[in-house]
Design an enzyme around this catalytic site. Sequence first.
Site, mmCIF file in Angstrom:
data_model
loop_
_atom_site.group_PDB
_atom_site.id
_atom_site.type_symbol
_atom_site.label_atom_id
_atom_site.label_comp_id
_atom_site.label_asym_id
_atom_site.label_seq_id
_atom_site.Cartn_x
_atom_site.Cartn_y
_atom_site.Cartn_z
ATOM 1 N N CYS A 164 0.871 -1.312 0.022
ATOM 2 C CA CYS A 164 0.237 -0.063 0.095
ATOM 3 C C CYS A 164 1.009 1.181 0.041
ATOM 4 C CB CYS A 164 -0.776 -0.025 1.222
ATOM 5 S SG CYS A 164 -1.820 -1.437 1.380
ATOM 6 N N ARG A 203 4.855 -0.049 -5.780
ATOM 7 C CA ARG A 203 4.700 -0.788 -4.685
ATOM 8 C C ARG A 203 3.723 -1.846 -4.850
ATOM 9 N NH1 ARG A 203 6.912 2.364 -0.395
ATOM 10 N NH2 ARG A 203 5.580 1.266 1.417
ATOM 11 N N TRP A 205 -3.020 -2.769 -1.343
ATOM 12 C CA TRP A 205 -2.731 -4.147 -1.778
ATOM 13 C C TRP A 205 -3.584 -4.937 -0.731
ATOM 14 C CZ3 TRP A 205 0.154 -8.491 0.209
ATOM 15 C CH2 TRP A 205 0.360 -9.357 -0.620
ATOM 16 N N ASN A 219 -1.773 1.994 5.749
ATOM 17 C CA ASN A 219 -0.622 0.881 5.227
ATOM 18 C C ASN A 219 -0.133 0.046 6.434
ATOM 19 O OD1 ASN A 219 1.210 -0.427 4.202
ATOM 20 N ND2 ASN A 219 2.615 1.178 3.403
ATOM 21 N N GLY A 220 -0.432 -1.072 6.362
ATOM 22 C CA GLY A 220 -0.153 -2.095 7.256
ATOM 23 C C GLY A 220 -1.062 -3.102 7.749
ATOM 24 N N GLU A 240 18.086 -17.575 -7.794
ATOM 25 C CA GLU A 240 17.775 -16.066 -8.207
ATOM 26 C C GLU A 240 17.042 -16.053 -9.648
ATOM 27 O OE1 GLU A 240 17.066 -13.678 -6.771
ATOM 28 O OE2 GLU A 240 17.034 -12.071 -8.198
ATOM 29 N N LYS A 262 13.380 -15.022 -10.428
ATOM 30 C CA LYS A 262 13.021 -13.870 -11.819
ATOM 31 C C LYS A 262 12.059 -14.582 -12.665
ATOM 32 C CE LYS A 262 14.137 -11.288 -9.917
ATOM 33 N NZ LYS A 262 14.988 -10.792 -8.672
ATOM 34 N N GLU A 278 8.665 -15.151 -11.059
ATOM 35 C CA GLU A 278 7.639 -14.069 -10.609
ATOM 36 C C GLU A 278 7.236 -12.968 -11.934
ATOM 37 O OE1 GLU A 278 9.589 -11.170 -7.925
ATOM 38 O OE2 GLU A 278 11.467 -11.567 -8.553
ATOM 39 N N HIS A 337 18.639 -36.961 -7.368
ATOM 40 C CA HIS A 337 18.046 -37.550 -6.169
ATOM 41 C C HIS A 337 16.549 -37.172 -6.174
ATOM 42 C CE1 HIS A 337 22.064 -38.408 -4.575
ATOM 43 N NE2 HIS A 337 22.568 -37.506 -4.662
ATOM 44 N N LYS A 356 6.016 -4.277 -4.334
ATOM 45 C CA LYS A 356 7.412 -3.877 -4.076
ATOM 46 C C LYS A 356 8.154 -4.320 -2.569
ATOM 47 C CE LYS A 356 11.589 -2.675 -5.814
ATOM 48 N NZ LYS A 356 12.264 -3.960 -6.347
HETATM 49 C C1 F6R Z 1 12.102 -10.674 -5.852
HETATM 50 C C2 F6R Z 1 12.149 -9.438 -4.926
HETATM 51 C C3 F6R Z 1 11.759 -9.823 -3.391
HETATM 52 C C4 F6R Z 1 12.380 -9.264 -2.359
HETATM 53 C C5 F6R Z 1 12.209 -9.412 -1.017
HETATM 54 C C6 F6R Z 1 12.626 -8.677 0.023
HETATM 55 O O1 F6R Z 1 12.585 -10.163 -7.077
HETATM 56 O O2 F6R Z 1 12.219 -8.410 -5.215
HETATM 57 O O3 F6R Z 1 11.719 -11.268 -3.291
HETATM 58 O O4 F6R Z 1 13.583 -9.317 -2.625
HETATM 59 O O5 F6R Z 1 10.582 -9.127 -0.929
HETATM 60 O O6 F6R Z 1 12.645 -7.409 -0.125
HETATM 61 P P1 F6R Z 1 13.733 -6.388 0.426
HETATM 62 O O7 F6R Z 1 14.992 -6.508 -0.139
HETATM 63 O O8 F6R Z 1 13.070 -4.847 0.107
HETATM 64 O O9 F6R Z 1 13.862 -6.663 1.637
#
Ligand code: F6R
Length: 608
Positions: free
Chosen positions: A2, A27, A72, A97-98, A481, A485, A488, A504, A603
């Site tokens: 949010c 966000r 959100w 927000n929260g 990673e 990527k 997501e 395994h 985000k």
């Molecule tokens: C994936 C991604 C998330 C963040 C995670 C932690 O691309 O962006 O997995 O890495 O939500 O976020 P931060 O780094 O802001 O604590």
Amino acid sequence: MCGIVGAIAQRNVVPILLQGLLRLEYRGYDSAGLVVVNNSHLERVRSTGRVAELTEKSASTHGHLGIAHTRWATHGVPSERNAHPHISSDVIAVAHNGIIENYEELRTRLTAQNYVFTSDTDTEVIAHLIHSHYARGNSLLVATQAALTELVGAYAIGVVAADNPDLLIGSRKGSPLLLGVGEGEHFIASDASALLQVTKNMVYLEEGDVAEIGLRGYRIFNAKGDEVKRPVHISELTNESVELGEYRHYMQKEIHEQPQALADTLEAVCNSQSLVPGIFGAEAATTFADIDSILILACGTSHHAGLVARYWLEEIAGIPCNVEIASEYRYRVSVPNPKTLVVTISQSGETADTLAALNHAKSLGHVHTLSICNVPESALVRLSKLRMLTRAGPEIGVASTKAFTTQLAALFLLTLVLAKLHGKLSKEVEQQHLHALRHLPSAAQAVLNLEPAIAKLAERFSDKQHALFLGRGLHYPIALEGALKLKEISYIHAEAYPAGELKHGPLALVDKNMPVVAVAPNDLLLEKLKSNLQEVRARGGELYVFADANTRFHSSDGINLMQMPEHAGFLSPILHTIPLQLLAYYVALQKGTDVDKPRNLAKSVTVE
Ligand code: F6R
């Protein structure tokens, strides 16, 4: 997650609120809304679409005081009735927000007091609670302060009252909120990017702060109710840094910004002849000398950075290292060692689980804390004794890219500094590492030149449902990673395995429909990896190999080779990340997904 924007000015604030919401879109949100105070009335507009839709719907809305929100969904589906701001008794409006954890109990109590709930959200209790205190003749400030003492959970809020056109209230605890100081006008927002349009002067509220904001000034009260002064920071963000420019998506822009982001993050070190602990804070030398182990806490991509660092820290610095997912660590019974350095890693510095994990570590008696973070004024940085700021600049795309590679650069510096302090780094080897670090930005630039070839390769993934990523050693976290990527942003189910684990279990999945992406650096495990890849080919699996120079891989039927320009030794994971980011990006383009705002994701994950 949010986003909140609020404004009090002598001009119509609606365009400011909407522009601010646009900046907060990254966000993540599924509905949006705003309220303005107009002739002692609250005028509210809400929409379940994009901010652009809200803009259309609010074309005739005017007011000098207002709050706006992107939601959100947590409690209650994304719908107009659940969108913020929420209103109590036509008098109090709140954007939040929260998460309020005791909202059910409060809802029962407020319902018994004849408050009528019109949404399924936890936020609505805040509006009614403030109203219940306001209706007793308290000022808006006092009513808000009283209501906040009854809340359990995390919040950043903006509050206005229909009969109080000169006052905006903002408060935060567990979720970010800052105050923007203009000339004869003031603002609140979840982050600075929303306010660059009107001011660069920002005041970061601290945990529990409540701000009473008018046209001509503001007062801030801490959690105990004492008036406090908080410094005004001049934001270094520029409008260009949060604009798309020549790129199609923020993710693409941010992938391309990596050479510069790495150069900026490494600037202080690369310009000097030797490594000094001071880059982690004034007390770093004494703290680092006192530690005998490391515990890294983080989520998602930042957690993957921690996994790479474990290999570096144990091999180069000889220091035992554990890496834990923050949301697990915070609820696990663990055995604290007071000589452990607790390292939290986060792009945003506002991730609820990472913050809670750090607080949990402190409650267990850990005193040596270091955060590696991209946002200087974030809660995480403020909560940690030591800090190293990555200088990636604002990351807008939900999928983390440049934040990850700069986190790795910072963690490599940490490794070298610790190795030096613990007598594990000769002068000569230190110089070799510094040389490699100076070369890193141009090496990253060379990898970016693979973009057209990767775009072509991505076409082969567009009809796939699943993908497997393989790596070994330092590059296993890079496989993790790469898989994260891809899943997501393209919604292709992707899993990563250390290549030695293949037989395994996961080998059972391999057939001609399963693309297998292999991270193949020219390191000690290369021959082992090659054997693992033979196992894939023998089952008809299609291989996509990202191989360093001199690895003697060749493209052939079922083997698609992408040749990396060079082998970067210990820094290789940083370079091998880049083609996997590009692969995910171009596969997502093929699939037509919303690259910068993938479904269901936010985000900054500021709730648990
Ligand atoms: C994936 C991604 C998330 C963040 C995670 C932690 O691309 O962006 O997995 O890495 O939500 O976020 P931060 O780094 O802001 O604590």
